[in-house]
Design a protein around this motif. Sequence first.
Motif, PDB file in Angstrom:
ATOM      1  N   LYS A 124       0.831  -1.209   0.000  1.00 34.13           N
ATOM      2  CA  LYS A 124       0.000   0.000   0.000  1.00 34.13           C
ATOM      3  C   LYS A 124       0.864   1.257   0.000  1.00 34.13           C
ATOM      4  O   LYS A 124       0.559   2.225  -0.702  1.00 34.13           O
ATOM      5  CB  LYS A 124      -0.955  -0.005   1.197  1.00 34.13           C
ATOM      6  CG  LYS A 124      -2.090  -0.991   1.029  1.00 34.13           C
ATOM      7  CD  LYS A 124      -3.046  -0.951   2.209  1.00 34.13           C
ATOM      8  CE  LYS A 124      -4.230  -1.870   1.961  1.00 34.13           C
ATOM      9  NZ  LYS A 124      -5.202  -1.817   3.061  1.00 34.13           N
ATOM     10  N   TYR A 125       1.933   1.245   0.768  1.00 33.30           N
ATOM     11  CA  TYR A 125       2.864   2.379   0.788  1.00 33.30           C
ATOM     12  C   TYR A 125       3.375   2.648  -0.628  1.00 33.30           C
ATOM     13  O   TYR A 125       3.381   3.788  -1.099  1.00 33.30           O
ATOM     14  CB  TYR A 125       4.034   2.082   1.741  1.00 33.30           C
ATOM     15  CG  TYR A 125       5.210   3.010   1.568  1.00 33.30           C
ATOM     16  CD1 TYR A 125       5.248   4.244   2.209  1.00 33.30           C
ATOM     17  CD2 TYR A 125       6.292   2.653   0.755  1.00 33.30           C
ATOM     18  CE1 TYR A 125       6.323   5.106   2.041  1.00 33.30           C
ATOM     19  CE2 TYR A 125       7.375   3.506   0.582  1.00 33.30           C
ATOM     20  CZ  TYR A 125       7.388   4.725   1.226  1.00 33.30           C
ATOM     21  OH  TYR A 125       8.451   5.566   1.045  1.00 33.30           O
ATOM     22  N   GLN A 128       0.616   3.997  -2.975  1.00 33.28           N
ATOM     23  CA  GLN A 128       0.277   5.385  -2.631  1.00 33.28           C
ATOM     24  C   GLN A 128       1.317   6.369  -3.152  1.00 33.28           C
ATOM     25  O   GLN A 128       0.980   7.477  -3.551  1.00 33.28           O
ATOM     26  CB  GLN A 128       0.114   5.523  -1.114  1.00 33.28           C
ATOM     27  CG  GLN A 128      -1.119   4.847  -0.594  1.00 33.28           C
ATOM     28  CD  GLN A 128      -1.130   4.690   0.927  1.00 33.28           C
ATOM     29  OE1 GLN A 128      -0.231   5.153   1.623  1.00 33.28           O
ATOM     30  NE2 GLN A 128      -2.152   4.019   1.437  1.00 33.28           N
ATOM     31  N   LYS A 129       2.574   5.974  -3.172  1.00 33.17           N
ATOM     32  CA  LYS A 129       3.660   6.841  -3.637  1.00 33.17           C
ATOM     33  C   LYS A 129       3.788   6.858  -5.157  1.00 33.17           C
ATOM     34  O   LYS A 129       4.442   7.738  -5.708  1.00 33.17           O
ATOM     35  CB  LYS A 129       5.004   6.371  -3.052  1.00 33.17           C
ATOM     36  CG  LYS A 129       5.101   6.468  -1.561  1.00 33.17           C
ATOM     37  CD  LYS A 129       5.466   7.861  -1.193  1.00 33.17           C
ATOM     38  CE  LYS A 129       5.746   7.970   0.290  1.00 33.17           C
ATOM     39  NZ  LYS A 129       6.112   9.318   0.648  1.00 33.17           N
ATOM     40  N   THR A 147      -2.665  -6.298  -4.434  1.00 36.12           N
ATOM     41  CA  THR A 147      -1.963  -5.042  -4.684  1.00 36.12           C
ATOM     42  C   THR A 147      -2.459  -4.400  -5.974  1.00 36.12           C
ATOM     43  O   THR A 147      -2.670  -3.181  -6.032  1.00 36.12           O
ATOM     44  CB  THR A 147      -0.441  -5.276  -4.730  1.00 36.12           C
ATOM     45  OG1 THR A 147      -0.047  -5.890  -3.496  1.00 36.12           O
ATOM     46  CG2 THR A 147       0.314  -3.973  -4.917  1.00 36.12           C
ATOM     47  N   TYR A 150      -5.793  -2.900  -5.246  1.00 37.48           N
ATOM     48  CA  TYR A 150      -5.629  -1.664  -4.474  1.00 37.48           C
ATOM     49  C   TYR A 150      -5.208  -0.516  -5.400  1.00 37.48           C
ATOM     50  O   TYR A 150      -5.727   0.602  -5.294  1.00 37.48           O
ATOM     51  CB  TYR A 150      -4.601  -1.873  -3.356  1.00 37.48           C
ATOM     52  CG  TYR A 150      -4.409  -0.657  -2.488  1.00 37.48           C
ATOM     53  CD1 TYR A 150      -5.404  -0.243  -1.604  1.00 37.48           C
ATOM     54  CD2 TYR A 150      -3.240   0.088  -2.550  1.00 37.48           C
ATOM     55  CE1 TYR A 150      -5.236   0.890  -0.811  1.00 37.48           C
ATOM     56  CE2 TYR A 150      -3.063   1.217  -1.765  1.00 37.48           C
ATOM     57  CZ  TYR A 150      -4.065   1.608  -0.897  1.00 37.48           C
ATOM     58  OH  TYR A 150      -3.899   2.727  -0.114  1.00 37.48           O
ATOM     59  N   MET A 154      -7.207   2.943  -6.320  1.00 37.27           N
ATOM     60  CA  MET A 154      -6.571   4.255  -6.169  1.00 37.27           C
ATOM     61  C   MET A 154      -6.425   4.966  -7.525  1.00 37.27           C
ATOM     62  O   MET A 154      -5.764   5.995  -7.621  1.00 37.27           O
ATOM     63  CB  MET A 154      -5.184   4.095  -5.524  1.00 37.27           C
ATOM     64  CG  MET A 154      -5.189   3.474  -4.137  1.00 37.27           C
ATOM     65  SD  MET A 154      -5.707   4.614  -2.855  1.00 37.27           S
ATOM     66  CE  MET A 154      -4.424   5.819  -2.929  1.00 37.27           C
ATOM     67  N   LYS A 156      -4.743   4.079 -10.171  1.00 35.21           N
ATOM     68  CA  LYS A 156      -3.382   4.052 -10.707  1.00 35.21           C
ATOM     69  C   LYS A 156      -3.339   3.095 -11.895  1.00 35.21           C
ATOM     70  O   LYS A 156      -3.838   1.971 -11.816  1.00 35.21           O
ATOM     71  CB  LYS A 156      -2.384   3.559  -9.640  1.00 35.21           C
ATOM     72  CG  LYS A 156      -2.458   4.275  -8.304  1.00 35.21           C
ATOM     73  CD  LYS A 156      -1.846   5.651  -8.346  1.00 35.21           C
ATOM     74  CE  LYS A 156      -2.034   6.378  -7.032  1.00 35.21           C
ATOM     75  NZ  LYS A 156      -0.828   6.786  -6.384  1.00 35.21           N
TER      76      LYS A 156
END
Length: 171
Positions: A124-125, A128-129, A147, A150, A154, A156
């Motif tokens: 997740k880190y 998010q980046k 992943t 996720y 988000m 992405k």
Amino acid sequence: MKTCCFTGHRPKSLPCGYNEEHPACLMIKKQLRRLIVGVIEKKNVTKFISGMALGTDMWALEIVLDLKDEYPNITLEAAVPCRNQASSWNVKYKERYNKLLSLCDEVTVLQEEYIYDCMMKRNKYMVQKADYVIAVWNGTPSGTDKTIQYALDMCKPVYYVDVNDFRMKAI
């Protein structure tokens, strides 16, 4: 600065297993390299984040390091889920891990000790980046699958090597 992170299976879930000279592994690495060069050249990515796991993460990291001569502005962050990530690995993989870690431009250790969800926290880190996600995926439910989901949640973009047919795909 645009950023891309990696997610993917460990060797046991890949058609080549731990044999990096296997034709399947060579094809995965070739396609992974093509995806990495693609985001550098077409998406202006200059930073990459690797979760430092065996298999996809380490291969992607090695490819990025190899590309630094051709693209000197790219940087690499190691997102280490816990300080003792490699403690149970054999000597060969520990040495490879430590060498690669030393070559990263930045090292982020997310937790001191392993706990049940530290790998997903790391994933997740990284998502998010990141502006983009590159994966090596066999399409089955897994940490890689979670992943990717996720990342999609988000909003992405995800590019991946499908290990069932070795084609590059986008979600």
